[in-house]
Design an enzyme around this catalytic site. Structure first.
Site, PDB file in Angstrom:
ATOM      1  CG  HIS A 131      31.432  64.755  12.013  1.00 18.46           C
ATOM      2  ND1 HIS A 131      30.368  64.787  11.142  1.00 18.46           N
ATOM      3  CD2 HIS A 131      30.954  65.147  13.223  1.00 18.46           C
ATOM      4  CE1 HIS A 131      29.279  65.192  11.799  1.00 18.46           C
ATOM      5  NE2 HIS A 131      29.609  65.413  13.061  1.00 18.46           N
ATOM      6  CE  LYS A 135      29.811  61.123  13.215  1.00 20.15           C
ATOM      7  NZ  LYS A 135      29.440  60.617  14.559  1.00 20.15           N
TER       8      LYS A 135
END
Length: 233
Positions: A131, A135
């Site tokens: 990600h 995040k």
């Protein structure tokens, strides 16, 4: 439909654009600097906030009889409490670790593959998730959901971010700039490797799924998942 956005970061802004294109109104925007907000007149709230704000946001929606869609991860230690309060207050709640329609199909593929592989102990299982660097939690909620379904049908008792032990499912969580989300599950033996993978190209798939869930929950009471929205599983 008048939508309240609880969380107005990149995902919130993407949800706003899709909701407006689908002829909805954005009646409330709550960002990290908002000290208080009013839910009067809101038909449904969509929460993509932060782990430390999510529970308060959800409970406030219950108190004001506002259906709430939550895509925030990192707060699930309070999940049972939230579900109990939703039922007690006859609220409307839908949580998903990932709202992408494709990912929810991927969840079903993962479950089916784990059942097919259940009696083949010669395969070791591992996962990788990637990600963007903004995040906040690791592993992702999506990776945890995938891991939990594998654990139900395998020799593994838990998942780990550390070097794998015999009964721990290893999740390799990576954070790389500008990656919306990639998840891969791999079964490896001495003779071959089987893998399934989902790669998101942008945030629009997650945002579209959240808006579709918000449209779907209108007029309903109870606790739901994306399986209900998509009528799968």
């Amino acid at each position: 439909m008048k939508i309240g956005l609880l969380g107005y970061g990149k995902m919130g802004k993407t949800i706003e654009n899709i909701a407006l294109n689908r002829q909805h109104d954005i009646a409330l925007k709550v960002d990290k600097d908002t000290e208080s907000y009013n839910l009067d007149g809101i038909d449904v709230a969509i929460d993509f906030s932060t782990p430390d704000a999510a529970v308060d946001n959800i409970l406030k929606c219950f108190s004001h009889n506002v259906p709430v869609i939550s895509g925030t991860t990192g707060w699930l230690q309070h999940y049972d409490e939230v579900i109990a309060l939703c039922k007690e207050r006859e609220g409307s709640f839908l949580y998903a670790s990932n709202f992408s329609l494709g990912v929810n199909i991927f969840f079903e593929l993962n479950k089916t593959l784990s059942k097919l592989m259940a009696n083949l102990p010669e395969y070791t299982i591992s996962m990788e998730e990637i990600h963007h660097t903004q995040k906040l939690d690791a592993p992702s909620g999506t990776a945890i959901s995938l891991a939990e379904d594998i654990i139900k049908n395998s020799k593994y008792g838990t998942w780990t971010l550390d070097a794998a032990k015999p009964k721990e499912l290893y999740i390799d969580a990576k954070r790389i700039a500008d990656v919306p989300g990639t998840h891969e599950v791999t079964y490896k033996s001495s003779v071959d490797t089987i893998s399934i993978k989902h790669t998101a190209h942008n945030r629009e798939g997650f945002a579209l799924g959240a808006v579709i869930a918000a449209e779907w929950i209108a007029g309903k009471k109870g606790v739901f998942t994306m399986k209900d929205v998509l009528n799968i599983g």
